[in-house]
Design an enzyme around this catalytic site. Structure first.
Site, PDB file in Angstrom:
ATOM      1  N   ASP A  82       0.852  -1.189   0.000  1.00 26.28           N
ATOM      2  CA  ASP A  82       0.000   0.000   0.000  1.00 26.28           C
ATOM      3  C   ASP A  82       0.889   1.240   0.000  1.00 26.28           C
ATOM      4  OD1 ASP A  82      -2.814   1.211   0.426  1.00 26.28           O
ATOM      5  OD2 ASP A  82      -1.602   2.175   1.972  1.00 26.28           O
ATOM      6  N   GLU A  84       0.962   5.529   0.543  1.00 26.20           N
ATOM      7  CA  GLU A  84       0.351   6.813   0.878  1.00 26.20           C
ATOM      8  C   GLU A  84       1.033   7.857   0.017  1.00 26.20           C
ATOM      9  OE1 GLU A  84      -2.285   7.041   2.684  1.00 26.20           O
ATOM     10  OE2 GLU A  84      -2.196   4.929   3.250  1.00 26.20           O
ATOM     11  N   HIS A 222      -5.431   4.586   6.807  1.00 25.21           N
ATOM     12  CA  HIS A 222      -4.720   5.476   5.885  1.00 25.21           C
ATOM     13  C   HIS A 222      -3.232   5.598   6.236  1.00 25.21           C
ATOM     14  CE1 HIS A 222      -8.386   6.593   3.812  1.00 25.21           C
ATOM     15  NE2 HIS A 222      -8.948   6.832   4.970  1.00 25.21           N
ATOM     16  N   ASP A 227      -2.697  -0.627   6.445  1.00 18.97           N
ATOM     17  CA  ASP A 227      -3.602  -0.854   5.309  1.00 18.97           C
ATOM     18  C   ASP A 227      -3.160  -2.063   4.494  1.00 18.97           C
ATOM     19  OD1 ASP A 227      -4.906   1.345   6.218  1.00 18.97           O
ATOM     20  OD2 ASP A 227      -4.741   2.523   4.390  1.00 18.97           O
TER      21      ASP A 227
END
Length: 562
Positions: A82, A84, A222, A227
């Site tokens: 994942d 960000e 988040h 995540d």
């Protein structure tokens, strides 16, 4: 860079459709050139396919690479990751955190996590959403260091992500910068897999929704590593559902996650031969009836997009199912194509165009005593595209003072109405407040539209764009709320007579009595205004001045739309 990626995707699609191709045949199709030498074709294709593991360029033949290993699901290894990021655009924004977990033999066995020093400042909304701090990111390693570490961690295992295309775009942008290549194969998307396996049971397939549905132990927040862990746990549940349906190997899981082949996919050959030029296109059924009209800056790209994996809106999808022939007309510019699209829709009323299905094409507000009514009778307060919005705005205008109506386009009644809305809410009169809120919102939108149309009635411009005829330019003269002339002009001094005649028409338009705009005039003006505000490179926007227009015509021709 994006053009190269699009070209590779087109080549893969072509090879899936037709099988291995000679270098010359692939190059002719890919680069839209009728004549190319074998040596140049091989060189171009070798450069284009370098680093893309989907393709194999051997000698004078191009083909799809052999399939990867296909282990049993119980033995397969996955790396669930994942990202960000500082925003939604892979071209403008940066990765600010990367987290991953390894799933081996259906167990979480290892993890990777790192903050990333972004190339752009961290926006405040992203900081509030993620809890990341600018000072921590400034001390973090560079994106190239983190991506190298992640690739070493992932090895040859299959990558998995939720809404994988978003993460793939950011990751591949860094891969192209570092190594000049893309991922060996696209990541498996858990959102697409859930959409298929939970069809009819779960409409929402966001990560938080699936984590709640499956009751996973890690709550999405988040942040990259939590995540990724939540996604990995969701993946394990989805693999269990897939196995219940008979999936045994990794290829079975990939097939379940792949977009379903739409019934219209086999009609993609109807778009073959479309040029990469601006124009309009018409979808016709077996009887020659026009089903849909559209426009495009690039006809080939736009038409091919209809036959991909993503479904169109229902009316267009129905038109595609009945489609038997595509007719296209090449035009000189995107502006000309947009105006021609409007004309054809009005003339042909194709059933799949939303404009054709409107029962009413514009209504007007008119004063009657102390009230306002909505009707087809032309007035200065219109045309308004939605009768519902016009009706709500009319109710909001009831009992307005003469001074408020005098200042209507400046928002005259709005301060009083907003104060009334606050009073109702403070006194817990929520139903009345909700009704007034809807009326105020509709009135705001109507005032914004009327103000914009009033400004456009004062617009005086000449828009110059390439014409379809070689060496000529198309001039659009806008004055007094109408398109006074749209002529193809010859080069140099030969155009002077036609320019001055068009300007005479503009003078005549200024002297005519100002009448209410028709819905068609308003549509044309709003369309032209979009091009005036954001002109594409091939469009020149000039004042209605003969000398300026002729000087621009004497300069080198405008570039054609790409």
């Amino acid at each position: 860079m994006q053009l190269a990626l699009d070209a590779l995707d087109r080549l893969v699609e072509l090879l899936e459709e037709r099988g291995p191709l000679s270098a010359m045949e692939a190059a002719r199709t890919l680069f839209a050139t009728p004549a190319i030498s074998e040596g140049l074709a091989c060189t171009l294709l070798a450069d284009l396919t370098a680093g893309d593991s989907r393709l194999l360029c051997a000698g004078t033949t191009v083909s799809l690479a052999a399939a990867a290993d296909d282990p049993f699901l119980d033995d397969a290894s996955f790396v669930v990751f994942d990202l960000e990021t500082t925003g939604l655009s892979a071209a403008r924004d940066s990765i600010c955190e990367l987290g991953a977990v390894r799933v081996q033999a259906l167990e979480l066995v290892d993890s990777f996590q790192s903050l990333v020093k972004p190339a752009v400042p961290l926006p405040e909304p992203v900081a509030n959403l993620t809890g990341l701090l600018e000072r921590d990111l400034r001390r973090a390693p560079s994106v190239s260091t983190v991506v190298r570490g992640f690739l070493a961690f992932a090895g040859d295992d299959l990558l998995v992500a939720h809404n994988a295309r978003f993460d793939q775009r950011f990751l591949e942008r860094q891969l192209l910068r570092l190594h000049g290549r893309r991922l060996r194969e696209p990541p498996l998307c858990t959102a697409a897999l859930a959409r298929r396996l939970l069809e009819g049971r779960r409409r929402r397939v966001g990560l938080a929704s699936l984590a709640e549905f499956f009751g996973v132990s890690t709550r999405p927040c988040h942040r990259a590593l939590p995540d990724a862990e939540a996604t990995a746990e969701v993946l394990l549940h989805l693999i269990g559902l897939a196995q219940e349906l008979g999936a045994r190997r990794l290829s079975d899981l990939r097939s379940l996650a792949a977009p379903r082949k739409r019934r219209v996919y086999d009609k993609r050959s109807l778009a073959r031969g479309a040029p990469t030029r601006p124009g309009v296109y018409l979808f016709r059924d077996c009887h020659g009836q026009v089903l849909y009209v559209g426009r495009a800056r690039d006809l080939r790209t736009r038409l091919r997009s209809y036959f991909g994996s993503d479904r169109q809106r229902p009316s267009v999808e129905a038109a595609l199912l009945a489609l038997e022939r595509i007719e296209w007309r090449v035009l000189g510019s995107e502006l000309e194509a947009a105006l021609e699209e409007l004309r054809l829709i009005r003339e042909l009323q194709p059933p799949a165009n939303s404009r054709s299905r409107r029962k009413e094409h514009g209504v007007y507000l008119r004063r009657r005593g102390s009230e306002f009514v909505v009707g087809k009778t032309a007035s200065p307060l219109g045309p308004i595209g939605s009768r519902r919005k016009a009706s709500l705005a009319a109710r909001a205008l009831a009992l307005s003072t003469p001074d408020e109506l005098e200042r209507l386009l400046e928002g005259g009644p709005l301060p009083r109405l907003r104060a009334r809305l606050s009073h109702l809410a403070e006194n817990l009169r929520y139903e009345e407040a909700a009704r007034l809120r809807d009326r105020v919102e509709a009135l705001e939108q109507v005032i914004e539209r009327l103000s914009r149309l009033e400004d456009l009635r004062r617009l005086e411009r000449c828009l110059l764009a390439p014409a379809i005829e070689p060496g000529r330019q198309k001039a659009f003269f806008v004055c007094a709320g109408e398109l006074c002339a749209a002529w193809s002009l010859p080069p140099g001094a030969e155009a002077e007579l036609e320019v001055r005649l068009a300007l005479t028409r503009c003078d005549e338009a200024r002297t005519r009595v100002r009448e209410a705009l028709t819905y068609e005039q308003a549509e044309d003006l709003l369309l032209i205004d979009g091009f005036v505000r954001r002109p594409p490179p091939e469009l020149a926007v000039l004042p209605l001045d003969a000398d300026r227009i002729l000087e621009r015509l004497r300069e080198r021709p405008l570039p054609r739309a790409a």
